[in-house]
Design an enzyme around this catalytic site. Structure first.
Site, PDB file in Angstrom:
ATOM      1  N   LYS A 124      -0.389   4.667  -1.106  1.00 32.66           N
ATOM      2  CA  LYS A 124      -1.335   5.472  -0.307  1.00 32.66           C
ATOM      3  C   LYS A 124      -0.710   6.774   0.192  1.00 32.66           C
ATOM      4  O   LYS A 124      -1.437   7.655   0.650  1.00 32.66           O
ATOM      5  CB  LYS A 124      -1.851   4.657   0.888  1.00 32.66           C
ATOM      6  CG  LYS A 124      -2.928   3.663   0.481  1.00 32.66           C
ATOM      7  CD  LYS A 124      -3.512   2.994   1.700  1.00 32.66           C
ATOM      8  CE  LYS A 124      -4.603   2.007   1.303  1.00 32.66           C
ATOM      9  NZ  LYS A 124      -5.013   1.172   2.442  1.00 32.66           N
ATOM     10  N   ASP A 136      -3.663  -9.760   2.587  1.00 35.24           N
ATOM     11  CA  ASP A 136      -4.073  -8.411   2.995  1.00 35.24           C
ATOM     12  C   ASP A 136      -5.512  -8.406   3.510  1.00 35.24           C
ATOM     13  O   ASP A 136      -5.808  -7.872   4.582  1.00 35.24           O
ATOM     14  CB  ASP A 136      -3.929  -7.465   1.786  1.00 35.24           C
ATOM     15  CG  ASP A 136      -4.090  -5.997   2.175  1.00 35.24           C
ATOM     16  OD1 ASP A 136      -3.796  -5.659   3.330  1.00 35.24           O
ATOM     17  OD2 ASP A 136      -4.502  -5.211   1.301  1.00 35.24           O
ATOM     18  N   ASP A 174       0.813  -1.234   0.000  1.00 37.34           N
ATOM     19  CA  ASP A 174       0.000   0.000   0.000  1.00 37.34           C
ATOM     20  C   ASP A 174       0.836   1.269   0.000  1.00 37.34           C
ATOM     21  O   ASP A 174       0.336   2.333   0.410  1.00 37.34           O
ATOM     22  CB  ASP A 174      -0.945   0.002   1.217  1.00 37.34           C
ATOM     23  CG  ASP A 174      -2.293  -0.612   0.863  1.00 37.34           C
ATOM     24  OD1 ASP A 174      -2.600  -0.718  -0.348  1.00 37.34           O
ATOM     25  OD2 ASP A 174      -3.032  -0.987   1.788  1.00 37.34           O
TER      26      ASP A 174
HETATM   27 FE   LIG Z   1      -4.215  -1.471  -1.175  1.00 41.61          FE
HETATM   28 FE   LIG Z   2      -2.901  -3.543   3.638  1.00 42.34          FE
END
Ligand SMILES: [Fe+2]
Ligand SMILES: [Fe+2]
Length: 371
Positions: free
Chosen positions: A230, A310, A227
């Site tokens: 992000k 995840d 991620d």
């Molecule tokens: Fe993601």
């Molecule tokens: Fe994650």
């Protein structure tokens, strides 16, 4: 054909010298000149450690060949050197060997690395190399079957420092990657050990689908960065407690592509794997995922693995917008999404090995310091 240099042992050398001296003394008193010649010859051969008569008669020819070979392996070699006879017993060890690995007195002490059938190994003049670890050191052992002396010669290098440096580099890489991953997650309030658990689950899944230990380790190192994209998403969207609007969701979805673009420039295998994972961890097996809508096995295995890891972890953890789900509800979702969101083979492995996944959750619990 090798030339034997030494075929008289140390004890025999002393004996020859003493006998020769005695013969000369006796001969001097009795004028037996033949005895003088014999005495001189005995002293001479004793001093040289070489007897041409023994050589011609083939006496101690094996010992002389062995001694010849040993003349190439200095007793005070800076690295450990040893020779094992056909029965696997230690027949020579230099001073370094005796100091560093005195416990290895037979070729079988290397834990089965050297084959039991030494006769064939020596006959074929076979070679092999392997690493051997003791409590405080790591050695690389190079083994050579040597036919002329019917023995196995071991050349040993102490590689402890190299291995430790390598481990240090790998651990540093893992730490940096984890920290980078945590930066991405922290921004979206996914604190705690989420990325560490995802790494552990991913490695387990990788082994489960038959990848090598090395490749599983690569996924373990790369998956915490899933991620990282992000960091480019505004806080107002990342930390919004309620449901995202359609427009906000579209912005949120760009984190996959952003993560891929950030990591894809590197030639390092770990960052290349991380780029694939960042770019494909939201693809779905039935093609309804993002950013590309890729389906089935066309989604990179690393992406399919991290997707399972995840989501499995996210559902079992508290987030700003929801409470942690109980395990039964999570497994029901995976059964429901088998072949839709997730790779069915990976779901089967997850459901069949829930104990191991639960152990990871306990070991890396957010309420405890993780490993
Ligand atoms: Fe993601
Ligand atoms: Fe994650």
């Amino acid at each position: 054909m090798q030339i034997p240099l030494i075929n008289v042992g140390k004890g025999e050398s002393h004996l020859r010298t003493a006998t020769g001296t005695l013969l000369i003394i006796v001969a001097t008193y009795n004028s037996y000149w033949l005895l003088v010649i014999m005495g001189v010859l005995l002293i001479f051969t004793g001093t040289l450690y070489y007897c041409p008569v023994c050589h011609l008669l083939g006496i101690r020819s094996k010992a002389s060949r062995e001694n010849f070979y040993l003349s190439f392996l200095p007793r005070y070699n800076i690295q450990p050197v040893s020779i094992f006879n056909q029965e696997g017993r230690l027949s020579f060890a230099n001073s370094r060997y005796k100091k560093i690995i005195p416990q290895i007195s037979s070729s079988y002490d290397f834990g089965g690395e050297i084959p039991d059938n030494l006769e064939t190994f020596i006959g074929n003049e076979a070679q092999l190399r392997f690493s051997f670890e003791t409590a405080d050191a790591v050695f690389q052992i190079m083994v050579q079957g040597v036919r002329p002396i019917d023995a196995v010669v071991c050349y040993i290098s102490d590689i402890t420092e190299v291995v430790n440096t390598n481990r240090e580099i790998i651990n540093t890489q893992k730490e940096i990657v984890c920290i980078m991953g945590e930066i991405g997650e922290t921004r979206s309030e996914e604190t705690g050990h989420h990325v560490r658990r995802v790494a552990e689950y991913s490695r387990l899944l990788a082994i489960g689908c038959g990848l090598s230990v090395e490749e599983a380790e690569l996924i373990h190192m790369a998956s915490p960065m899933h991620d990282i994209g992000k960091v480019g998403i505004p806080d107002s969207i990342l930390t919004k407690p309620g449901k995202l609007t359609a427009e906000e969701y579209e912005i949120m979805k760009t984190h996959a592509k952003m993560g891929y673009d950030t990591l894809n420039h590197s030639e390092r295998p770990i960052l290349k794997a991380a780029a694939i994972i960042a770019g494909e961890h939201h693809e779905k097996f039935d093609g309804r995922g993002y950013p590309n809508g890729t389906a089935g096995k066309a989604i990179h295995l690393y992406g399919r693995i991290t997707a399972v890891a995840d989501v499995f972890d996210a559902l079992g953890s508290d987030r700003v917008y929801k409470k942690a789900w109980p395990l039964a509800k999570i497994t029901a979702l995976f059964q429901e999404e088998r072949g839709k969101h997730f790779d069915p083979d990976l779901v089967d492995f997850l459901l069949a090995n829930l104990e191991q996944f639960r152990d990871i959750r306990i070991r890396f619990s957010d309420t405890k310091p993780g490993g």
